[in-house]
Structures are given as structure tokens and as C-alpha cells.
Design an enzyme around this catalytic site. Sequence first.
Site, PDB file in Angstrom:
ATOM      1  N   THR A  69       0.699  -1.160  -0.163  1.00  0.00           N
ATOM      2  CA  THR A  69      -0.040  -0.029  -0.095  1.00  0.00           C
ATOM      3  C   THR A  69       0.891   1.030   0.037  1.00  0.00           C
ATOM      4  OG1 THR A  69      -0.040  -0.295   2.330  1.00  0.00           O
ATOM      5  CG2 THR A  69      -1.969  -1.215   1.022  1.00  0.00           C
ATOM      6  N   CYS A  70       2.037   1.179   0.583  1.00  0.00           N
ATOM      7  CA  CYS A  70       2.887   2.396   0.533  1.00  0.00           C
ATOM      8  C   CYS A  70       3.354   2.679  -0.838  1.00  0.00           C
ATOM      9  CB  CYS A  70       3.923   1.995   1.416  1.00  0.00           C
ATOM     10  SG  CYS A  70       5.088   0.838   0.925  1.00  0.00           S
ATOM     11  N   MET A  71       3.298   1.734  -1.772  1.00  0.00           N
ATOM     12  CA  MET A  71       3.780   2.139  -3.239  1.00  0.00           C
ATOM     13  C   MET A  71       2.528   2.156  -4.087  1.00  0.00           C
ATOM     14  SD  MET A  71       7.409   0.308  -3.393  1.00  0.00           S
ATOM     15  CE  MET A  71       6.856  -1.256  -2.992  1.00  0.00           C
TER      16      MET A  71
END
Length: 1029
Positions: free
Chosen positions: A996-998
Site C-alpha cells: 500500500t505504501c507504493m
Amino acid sequence: MFFSGDPSTRKRVDLGGRSTKERDARKLLEQTRMERNRRLLQKQQNSAALKIQKFFRGRRSMAIERSKVRHDFCETYGNNCQNVDRHCFEPGSSFLRQFLFFFKAQNSGDFVILVETCRLLQSFVDSSGDIVSLFSGLDYSSEHNLVDFRVKKLAFTCIEAIHQNRNRLRDQLLVTPEEASISTAILMEAVSLLLDPKLPWVCKIVSYLQKRKVFKLVREMVTTAKESPRGKTMTGNILSLERVLILIVPHIGREPCCCTVVDPRWSFSSMILTIPLIWKLFPNLKVVFANPSLSQHYIHQMASCIQKDTCVLPMETSPEFPGYACLLGNTLDTANVVLSQPECSLDMAIDIALVATFFLETLPPVKSSEGESRQGSSDEDDMLIDDVPGLVLNKALEQQITNAIDSRFLLQLTNVLFRQVSLGMQSYDEDKEALAIGTASSFLYAAFNTLPLERIMTILAYRTELVAVLWNYMKRCHENQKWSSMPKLLAYLPGDAPGWLLPLVVFCPVYKHMLMIVDNEEFYEREKPLSLQDIRLLIIILKQALWQLLWVNPLTQPNTGKSVSNDLSKKNPIELIQNRMGIVVSELLSQLQDWNNRKQFTSSSDFQADSVNEYFISQAIMEGTRANYILMQAPFLIPFTSRVKIFTTQLATARQSHGSQGIFARNRFRIRRDHILEDAYNQMSALSEDDLRSSIRVTFVNELGVEEAGIDGGGIFKDFMEKITRAAFDVQYGLFKETADHMLYPNPGSGMIHEQHLQFFHFLGSLLAKAMFEGILVDIPFATFFLSKLKQKYNYLNDLPSLDPELYRHLIFLKRYKGDISDLELYFVILNNEYGERTEEELLPGGQDMRVTNENVITFIHLVSNHRLNFQIRQQSSHFLRGFQQLIPKEWIDMFNEHELQVLISGSVDSLDIDDLRNNTNYAGGYHAGHYVIDMFWEVMKSFSTENQKKFLKFVTGCSRGPLLGFKYLEPAFCIQRAAGSASNESVDRLPTSATCMNLLKLPPYQSKELLETKLMYAISAEAGFDLS
């Protein structure tokens, strides 16, 4: 300087190039000139000395002669006039001739003789009843020149004697005719006898008195008398001095009066009407002055002086009682009588309005009796003008002015001004219409800037036709593309001032005030006070005027605040009006936009300017630019998407300025999933304001106390924000309640559930602000009226449907009730019912004994709506706002209305745009846009329900809602990466995973669409935290 030892005289050499003869000639001419000037000066001094000597000899001779005549007079008539009979006043007698010659007001003996003369005069008139024969003998016509001279001289001598001795007679100046033993009363009654309107010489006396500046003398007497103990404790009886004024004032040079017109500097208006609160001292004079013909004369005289820019006001006024303010108060005190006359002309109304406008412009802002400023309500910050330092009016004078401009005055003035342009008239005179509109607008504009605004607005909105008349005028001018220039009587407006300027600056606040009480049915169904078609045209006019003022021809230095220095009104009134114009038009357009958001009656693009481009947007981000000023003053002119771009730019800049710390300096939260609210509150409340702006990294702990897998690169924090907001704003927790349509607002009874409820509201405000600050959309549907509080706006009756539609319907029923409302037995109390505990609360002090009637029902309606919308949740809202503004400044939020603000918080309610996501997707690991797995994936995504699409978005980005402006603005861009090298059994058995961070989806190369759908559905529905990653 010192002796050199050489006794010889050496020849001096002149190196100036001029001969000695030339130099001597110049010197001679200069000496001649000086001698001539000396002789001239000597001659002037001799001449002056001769004149002084001559004057002295004349005065000395006059004094000697006066003393001789006085001696002869006393020998003949006695020191106290004991030898006087009624024939002494006749033309052949030397009594008056001698007395008027030697009389000196400062001489105490002469003053006694004058008093005795006047007493005898009254006595002889009382006995004979014929004052004309007393002075003229048998034939007045043959002796009228002598008689007229004596009576006017005698009348003036009486007044002058009192004036010269006013300090000594301070306690006797304000006496009544009944006090016949007092010397001043005797003198004034003698003057009154001589000024009897039936007498043939009265006009000659009045003309003489006015030439000798009688009103100036009376003013100085009154000023002295008011300082005496008697002047401060007056009775209601007519005063002798007042009677004299009553006899003089009607002489204005009109038939049958033949008096000459007095110099305005010494007129009744300048000298008497500038005495503070004169009508309290002379109430009977007020009745006389209120005569339409007299008032018209004196008010027209004032208006003429104003138009000629002639200063006629006395200079010796105090700061508490400036002459112009006293003149305004005293004039307006009688204007009601003039305006109420059926024969009151348009010219008369224009003169009254012109005088009032001129002096109101000069006044410092007046406060109402309740101590509030002109604005009337905390939110109504229209027309704030800074008080002039050191200029504070006396409270009684302020009260006189505010009481004079009451509902009756405003109603009568507008009725007379608009009589020629009445709504029912088919034909009208364009010049008269422009004159009436311009005059009314200029007066009301000055009144708005000076007087308590709330009371004036209510009168104008509900008791006059002002809105309808101004609208018809502006509508016709707009349709004909011809705006009449404002009349020349508005001296402070330049000739090129647009004709719509003053009418619009008055129309906007009054119509805005009307819209506060108009209900939904009146506005949308009955189309009152204006039809929806007219409102659409009004929006166009307002938008064009505002764009012209703010962008095309802006002020050199626009005032970004709503407080305008009073100095500006004097130095550059047109700038003040333009600045004011920008504010009121912006506010009205914003209010009309709110009505359009409740129920659309025109396209939202009608509120937007046509000339907003990328250059404008780039300028709007920079402070101090015209575009930035427009963004703050009239954000609705800029399209919503453009404002969102500006907002996101501001957020990005703020995040960048607080995100420069290293990774070890970031705040780290350890959150238990089953205690998410408690842990978030404890850890977030401990952060400083600066820490709140910095990055926060979250580690989740599952039910077993084990930290979940995954490193927070931003995705876990997004998930945390979505879960914490869902938990914190859940109505089950008791801090918020739901309306009938499931919109959230603070629970008025939150204090009964949580002891620290206010601290929690502060935390929730910070939480919402943090989500917005980080660009995270959260699914929190707030009630519209509560969103207004984030903009620090006051809620009114029309906001009540968003809280309690049922209560709103009941209040509108009361508003339209045709019968006697008192029969319903309602009182000024409201019933609160929180968690079964019923309490009564008074809406006003003593409200439980105050019955609701037809007269006060509107007040009751507003108090009830104010209690529910503002009062009940004021503490909760205040603490929520404080927390919110720790991260999001008010000026950022002010760019958006309430409906747009909800979109900023939660995103659009529309379903996910799969095509937009596909067009902004990157591929990696061997995938590309035409790959068969990718084609299957997008087919599956389109087949998902809206709820499953949101689950997918949360699975890959950590948030169930997409970016406000579309996936083009998702950072980093969404990417689908192949999860295994080949389509082996091992790889296709794997579930899709995400980072999710990317914003990354790791998708195995499934062989069938059905398998891909099954695996993807399982992954997005598992809610297994970040363990699948």
C-alpha cells in the site's frame, strides 16, 4: 589687524571688474530706496496715530456725551424711571432716544433702567392693550420710520444686555414668563411683546436682529445656561428665551414675511440646531420647527451649503458634542413630521437624505443601546469600520441619532423617494428614478457604516419595498445595457463611477438579510422575495460586477480584511465603496450558492468566472497577488477543481516544510487493533502541534499481542486513519449523533457519557485535520450545519433542516399560522431530552412566563433554531474547531462551501471510475496494457459492485476512496506487477498481495477470469491486516 611697521598708505586694487563710480551709483540707489521706504513707513505710522487719536477722541467725546445724556435722563425720569408715564414711549418723547443712546450693557445702573423700562412697557400694554399707539401715538404711518428704529433697537438691546451679562446671570437665563420678578424674564417678555406677529414692525425687528447675529447670541446664552444647576433640572414649561426663538424662527423671507435672508453662517440651522439636544431644552420650539414649510426651508438651506461645500458650522464645539452630530440629531428628530405630510415632495426628501448622508459620513460608528456595534450579530461582520481615535460621541447624542433613524423614518423616507418609481406605475421619469435611487442608496450606505446595522436591516428588509425597487432598477438597466450615472448631489463620487455601484452596495446586504428568514418553500416554491428567473439574472449581474471590481479594475491595495479605516472614507470615498462592494457582493453570491446547493435552481458554473486559466491558478497560490485576493474574497468565482489543486498544493508545501526530519525523528504509534480509539487518543494527544504536522508511522498489534507484519511506508498509516475515524465518529461511542438522513453532528449530551468529552472533541478535530493534511479521504458524512462551524459561520433558521427537519416544519407552521398563536399556549422555553432525561431551558430570562404571541413569534422561531443549531453544541464545536485548526488554517477552508468541504473530507459519492484508474496505471514484471491477464483483471474490476471496488482500492492503497481529482493525482501511481515468473500451479495458487505504501498490486498470472475473480475477491475481503503482504 596689527601694525606692520609700514606707515605708508597703499592703493587698494578692486579685482571685481567694476569701476568705483558704478559701485557708488548702486550704493546711492539703494540708500535712496531705503530712505523712501523709511518715509513711507513714517507716513503710515503718522496716519495710524492720527486715526487712533481721532477714534480715541471720538470715543472719549461719546463717553462724555453719553454720561451727560445719562445725567439729564436721570434728572428728568429718575434713576429707576419713577417719573415715567405711558407717553414716554411716543415719538415726541426723549425717553427712548436718550436711553438707547447712553445705554451700556456692562453698566449695572443702565441694566437696572432697562429692566424697569421693560417692566413699565409690559404694564402699559397690559392696561391699554395697544402697543402700536404706545410707541407711535395717534398715527403709526406717519411716524413708522422712527418707531421701527426704536422698537428694533430696544429689542436688540434687551437681548444684548442679557448676553453681555450671561455669566453673572447664569442661573436666570432659563426662566419662564411666570417668573415675572426676575430681570431676564422681564427683558425676554418685552422682546416677545415687540415680536408679536400681528405688529406692523415685526419683520423689521427680525431682520435687524438677524443682521446683529441674534442666533449666535442666543447660542452663547444657552451654552452658558446649560452649565448652571437650573439648566440641568429643567421643567416642561415654556421658557422666555424659547418663546423669543419661536417668534423669530418662522421669518424665512416667504410671503407674507418680508425679512431678508440671513447669512447661513449665523442662521438658525448653524447656531441653534447645533446646540446639543436642543429639543430637550426647547420642546415647544421643536413643534414650531416641525412645521413642513419651516423645516423645508432650513433643511434646504443646509443641503445647499453642503452642495456648495460651504462650512457654516460653529467651531467652538466639544469632542463629545461636535456641531455636525448635534445638527444631524436635532434635524432628524423632526424629519418624521415632515416626511409624514402628504404634500412632502421628492425634493424635500432628497434634501433630508442629503443632509443626513453628509453628516453620517462624518460621524464615528455609533453603538446600539445593547452595547453591540453596528453589526448586530457576531457573524454579520458587514461594514466594520474602525473607530476614529479620540472621537467618542456623548451617549445621549448617540441615542438621539439612532432613535431618530427608526422604522418610521426609514419607511417614510423610502416611500417618498420611491413614490415616483413605485412598482405599480407603468410610466416613470428616468432622471427622477436615478435621482431617487442614488439619493436613497447614498443615505443608506452612510447609515450602514455608522448606525447599528441589525435594526436598520430588519426594517428595510421587511417593511419597505427597497429590495424590489432596487432590483427592478438594476434589472432594467442591465437589460437595456444603460446604467444611469449617479446624480451630481453625490459629490464624493467621481463622474466616471459606474451607475450600478451604489445601488448594488445597498441592495446586497438588505437582500442577504431577507434570505436569513425566508424559508425553503418561500424561496423555491413561492419564489419570494425574487423569482428564481430573477435570481439567475441577479447572479450574472453580481458575478460581472465582482469580476470587474476584483480583476479588471481592482483597487491598488485591496483590503484583505473586513475592517476599513475611517480615514479612507474621507481621503478616498470611492475606494471605500469599492472595497465594501467586493465584500457584500461576495457574501450575497456565497449565500445564493448555498441555496443552490440545497436545491439546484441554476448551474453551478453560473457562479464561476469565465477567465480563470492556468496562469490565474499559478498566481492564486502566491500571497499578495490579485488572484490570491480573489481566492480569499470570492472563491466561488474559481472552479472547484482549480481550488482543489490550490488546496493540495498548499498541503504539499506544508507537508514538505515539516517532513524534512530523518526517519528516526518520525512519530511512531503502536496501536492495538481491539483498543484503537484508546491508543490513538493517548498517543496523538501527547503530540505537539509541530509533531502533528510531521509524519506518523504506525505498527498494528493483533488480538494476540503480536505486532503485525509490514513496514509502514504510508499505507499502514492510511489504513489506521480509516479505521480510527470509523471508530471515533461511530454514534455508538456517543460523541456524535445522526440526523434522520444519517449525517453526523456533535452529541449535545456527550458530557453525560464521557467525563473528558471536550478533550475527545479536540482530539477528533485534530484527527480529521490530520486526514485532510495527509490527503487521506475518510468516509465521515457530516451534517451541513456542522460543516459551517468549520468555517466559523453562524447557523440560521434555514440550516435547521440539515439537523431536524421535523422541528423546522413545526417552526414554519408557526410562522404561517393565521390564527391567534397565544391560543397554542407556547412559552419561551425549549424541552431537551437526552438519554431519557427531560429538562426545560429558557430561551430568554423569564421565558417560562413569556407566552408566544403573533408579535413575538418570529423572535421565538429564531431563538429555537439558534438554541438547537448553535447554543446546544457550542462547547463541543469550539473544541473540535480548535483541534482542527491546529493543522488546517481557516483561510484554506474558506475557499470551499459546506458541500465542497464534505467532498474534500470524503471524496465524491459517485462510484469508482475504473476507466480513469486504468488510464493512469503502470505495469511491471512483464505485464503491459495489452496482456491477457491485465484484460481479464479490468473486466473483473468492472464487474465488481461499488462496495467491492472500494474494498479493492483499500487493499492496494490503504484507503477506500480515490484521489479528489482522479487517479492521475495518485502518488505514487497505481502499478500492477507480475507476482510469479510463469503460470505454474504453484504461482496460480497464490493470492494477490499488495504494497500500500507504493500503491502496488502483485498479481499472479491466473489462467482464467473466474480464478482471477475468486482469488482477488478472497484477498480484498480477508481483512487480514498486512499479513498477506
